[in-house]
Structures are given as C-alpha cells and as structure tokens.
Design a protein around this motif. Structure first.
Motif, PDB file in Angstrom:
ATOM      1  N   ILE A   1       0.883  -1.169   0.000  1.00 53.97           N
ATOM      2  CA  ILE A   1       0.000   0.000   0.000  1.00 53.97           C
ATOM      3  C   ILE A   1       0.917   1.215   0.000  1.00 53.97           C
ATOM      4  N   ARG A   2       1.008   1.883  -1.154  1.00 55.27           N
ATOM      5  CA  ARG A   2       2.021   2.933  -1.344  1.00 55.27           C
ATOM      6  C   ARG A   2       2.045   3.966  -0.232  1.00 55.27           C
ATOM      7  N   LYS A   3       0.874   4.450   0.147  1.00 47.31           N
ATOM      8  CA  LYS A   3       0.805   5.488   1.185  1.00 47.31           C
ATOM      9  C   LYS A   3       1.394   4.981   2.503  1.00 47.31           C
ATOM     10  N   ILE A   4       1.026   3.780   2.898  1.00 44.80           N
ATOM     11  CA  ILE A   4       1.515   3.209   4.158  1.00 44.80           C
ATOM     12  C   ILE A   4       3.007   2.916   4.059  1.00 44.80           C
ATOM     13  N   ASP A   5       3.443   2.362   2.935  1.00 42.57           N
ATOM     14  CA  ASP A   5       4.870   2.095   2.755  1.00 42.57           C
ATOM     15  C   ASP A   5       5.681   3.394   2.822  1.00 42.57           C
ATOM     16  N   ALA A   6       5.174   4.456   2.213  1.00 45.80           N
ATOM     17  CA  ALA A   6       5.868   5.752   2.253  1.00 45.80           C
ATOM     18  C   ALA A   6       5.928   6.283   3.685  1.00 45.80           C
ATOM     19  N   GLN A   7       4.855   6.101   4.431  1.00 45.28           N
ATOM     20  CA  GLN A   7       4.859   6.545   5.824  1.00 45.28           C
ATOM     21  C   GLN A   7       5.846   5.733   6.655  1.00 45.28           C
ATOM     22  N   HIS A   8       5.887   4.431   6.421  1.00 46.20           N
ATOM     23  CA  HIS A   8       6.854   3.596   7.145  1.00 46.20           C
ATOM     24  C   HIS A   8       8.289   4.055   6.843  1.00 46.20           C
ATOM     25  N   ARG A   9       8.573   4.303   5.561  1.00 44.52           N
ATOM     26  CA  ARG A   9       9.914   4.792   5.189  1.00 44.52           C
ATOM     27  C   ARG A   9      10.230   6.091   5.916  1.00 44.52           C
ATOM     28  N   ARG A  10       9.262   6.993   5.971  1.00 45.02           N
ATOM     29  CA  ARG A  10       9.465   8.281   6.638  1.00 45.02           C
ATOM     30  C   ARG A  10       9.746   8.091   8.130  1.00 45.02           C
ATOM     31  N   LEU A  11       9.089   7.149   8.753  1.00 45.40           N
ATOM     32  CA  LEU A  11       9.347   6.889  10.173  1.00 45.40           C
ATOM     33  C   LEU A  11      10.780   6.418  10.392  1.00 45.40           C
ATOM     34  N   PHE A  12      11.293   5.589   9.493  1.00 45.56           N
ATOM     35  CA  PHE A  12      12.704   5.186   9.596  1.00 45.56           C
ATOM     36  C   PHE A  12      13.614   6.400   9.432  1.00 45.56           C
ATOM     37  N   GLU A  13      13.275   7.294   8.503  1.00 46.39           N
ATOM     38  CA  GLU A  13      14.074   8.512   8.308  1.00 46.39           C
ATOM     39  C   GLU A  13      14.083   9.374   9.571  1.00 46.39           C
ATOM     40  N   LEU A  14      12.948   9.468  10.247  1.00 48.82           N
ATOM     41  CA  LEU A  14      12.878  10.270  11.465  1.00 48.82           C
ATOM     42  C   LEU A  14      13.703   9.657  12.591  1.00 48.82           C
ATOM     43  N   ILE A  15      13.698   8.352  12.687  1.00 48.37           N
ATOM     44  CA  ILE A  15      14.547   7.687  13.687  1.00 48.37           C
ATOM     45  C   ILE A  15      16.015   7.917  13.339  1.00 48.37           C
ATOM     46  N   ASP A  16      16.350   7.856  12.037  1.00 53.97           N
ATOM     47  CA  ASP A  16      17.723   8.156  11.613  1.00 53.97           C
ATOM     48  C   ASP A  16      18.120   9.577  12.012  1.00 53.97           C
ATOM     49  N   ALA A  17      17.194  10.526  11.855  1.00 55.30           N
ATOM     50  CA  ALA A  17      17.487  11.914  12.227  1.00 55.30           C
ATOM     51  C   ALA A  17      17.727  12.029  13.729  1.00 55.30           C
ATOM     52  N   LEU A  18      16.970  11.287  14.508  1.00 61.46           N
ATOM     53  CA  LEU A  18      17.198  11.282  15.954  1.00 61.46           C
ATOM     54  C   LEU A  18      18.579  10.719  16.275  1.00 61.46           C
ATOM     55  N   GLU A  19      18.940   9.646  15.579  1.00 62.73           N
ATOM     56  CA  GLU A  19      20.250   9.040  15.819  1.00 62.73           C
ATOM     57  C   GLU A  19      21.369  10.027  15.473  1.00 62.73           C
TER      58      GLU A  19
ATOM     59  N   GLU B   1      13.505  -1.459  16.515  1.00 59.15           N
ATOM     60  CA  GLU B   1      13.082  -2.853  16.639  1.00 59.15           C
ATOM     61  C   GLU B   1      11.566  -2.976  16.693  1.00 59.15           C
ATOM     62  N   TRP B   2      10.910  -2.010  17.350  1.00 52.75           N
ATOM     63  CA  TRP B   2       9.452  -2.051  17.405  1.00 52.75           C
ATOM     64  C   TRP B   2       8.881  -1.913  16.004  1.00 52.75           C
ATOM     65  N   TRP B   3       9.390  -0.950  15.233  1.00 46.84           N
ATOM     66  CA  TRP B   3       8.848  -0.734  13.888  1.00 46.84           C
ATOM     67  C   TRP B   3       9.087  -1.935  12.982  1.00 46.84           C
ATOM     68  N   VAL B   4      10.282  -2.480  13.004  1.00 50.67           N
ATOM     69  CA  VAL B   4      10.556  -3.645  12.151  1.00 50.67           C
ATOM     70  C   VAL B   4       9.645  -4.798  12.554  1.00 50.67           C
ATOM     71  N   GLY B   5       9.551  -5.078  13.849  1.00 51.08           N
ATOM     72  CA  GLY B   5       8.699  -6.165  14.313  1.00 51.08           C
ATOM     73  C   GLY B   5       7.232  -5.932  13.999  1.00 51.08           C
ATOM     74  N   HIS B   6       6.787  -4.695  14.149  1.00 46.96           N
ATOM     75  CA  HIS B   6       5.385  -4.364  13.897  1.00 46.96           C
ATOM     76  C   HIS B   6       5.045  -4.511  12.411  1.00 46.96           C
ATOM     77  N   ILE B   7       5.901  -3.973  11.575  1.00 55.12           N
ATOM     78  CA  ILE B   7       5.640  -4.052  10.130  1.00 55.12           C
ATOM     79  C   ILE B   7       5.678  -5.496   9.647  1.00 55.12           C
ATOM     80  N   LEU B   8       6.730  -6.222  10.022  1.00 52.27           N
ATOM     81  CA  LEU B   8       6.879  -7.596   9.537  1.00 52.27           C
ATOM     82  C   LEU B   8       5.906  -8.564  10.211  1.00 52.27           C
ATOM     83  N   GLY B   9       5.346  -8.145  11.339  1.00 49.18           N
ATOM     84  CA  GLY B   9       4.387  -8.979  12.054  1.00 49.18           C
ATOM     85  C   GLY B   9       2.958  -8.596  11.719  1.00 49.18           C
ATOM     86  N   VAL B  10       2.394  -7.700  12.531  1.00 47.75           N
ATOM     87  CA  VAL B  10       0.958  -7.413  12.418  1.00 47.75           C
ATOM     88  C   VAL B  10       0.572  -6.646  11.163  1.00 47.75           C
ATOM     89  N   ASP B  11       1.446  -5.771  10.647  1.00 51.28           N
ATOM     90  CA  ASP B  11       1.074  -5.066   9.417  1.00 51.28           C
ATOM     91  C   ASP B  11       0.999  -6.028   8.235  1.00 51.28           C
TER      92      ASP B  11
END
Length: 146
Positions: A14-32, A112-122
C-alpha cells in the motif's frame, strides 16, 4: 547501532503506508544523527516532536484503512498502536525533563518495534486484504492524503 536501511521486505503493498513507514525510519535516523550533533538538544527536540506527530498521523491513516475495510483484527492492532504512542509520549516527556534520556537504547527500541510491527501485524492486514481481493483497491485509495 547503525541505521536500519529500508528494505522492500517491509512493504505492505500500500504505497501510502509504505511511504509513511519509510518516513518513520528517516525520522529515527534523524534522531540518531542528532545524538552526536554539537547543538544536539535543539535538533533532538525537533526530531522527536516531528516523529511523535508523524506516528499519530500514520496510525490514524492505517486505522482508518483497516476500519473502512472491516479488518477483523482492527481492535487488537489499534491497542498495539495506543501502547506504542503511550510509550513514545513517555520518551518525549522524559526527554523534556532530562535531555540525556534520549539514548541509543531508546532508538534501538524504536527501530526494533517498527521492524517487528511491520513484519508482524502489518503484514497480517496485507494478507487479509489480498485474500479479500481488495489489496489493489486499498493500495490506491487516499494516496494524496498525508
């Protein structure tokens, strides 16, 4: 810790959801990246605030989609979202009280939460929508919405 590179294996189709997931990884990268920045507290505050806001935007979109298509595990999935929002708001509150509380351990938890959540329940709703024959329809609705 290192950045968690986006992988096509995280795509729910689902393009919109996939784009949002990518953005969340980018935001975590910015925090790092902000952990080592000279004026890090201002950058951390901005990145953390943006991430908290975006998480809620993403969860709203995802829950709306699940509810619209009568996803049977909607309520259980929403409980996971609410718990994650609660925990993330707690990180944000602690950071406001003590900026040193934003550590690599917190970032590891977020990744780890995001990876587990996406690969699991999403991935479970991806399978459900495919089995219902609506994945293509779901994949293209509300594409212009945030």
């Amino acid at each position: 810790m290192g950045k968690k590179t986006w992988s096509d294996s995280y795509c729910v189709g689902i393009r919109k959801i996939d784009a949002q997931h990518r953005r969340l990884f980018e935001l975590i990268d910015a925090l790092e990246e902000s952990l080592d920045a000279p004026s890090r507290f201002g950058k951390q505050t901005s990145a953390l605030d943006e991430m908290v806001d975006y998480i809620q935007t993403h969860f709203f979109a995802e829950e709306r989609m699940m509810n619209r298509h009568q996803y049977p595990a909607y309520h259980e999935h929403r409980v996971l979202h609410l718990d994650f929002v609660r925990r993330t708001l707690e990180f944000q509150r602690r950071f406001g009280d003590d900026p040193a509380s934003l550590t690599k351990d917190v970032l590891t938890f977020l990744r780890e939460w995001w990876v587990g959540h996406i690969l699991g329940v999403d991935m479970e709703y991806k399978v459900y929508f495919a089995e219902q024959g609506v994945l293509d329809e779901v994949a293209t609705e509300d594409e212009d919405a945030p």
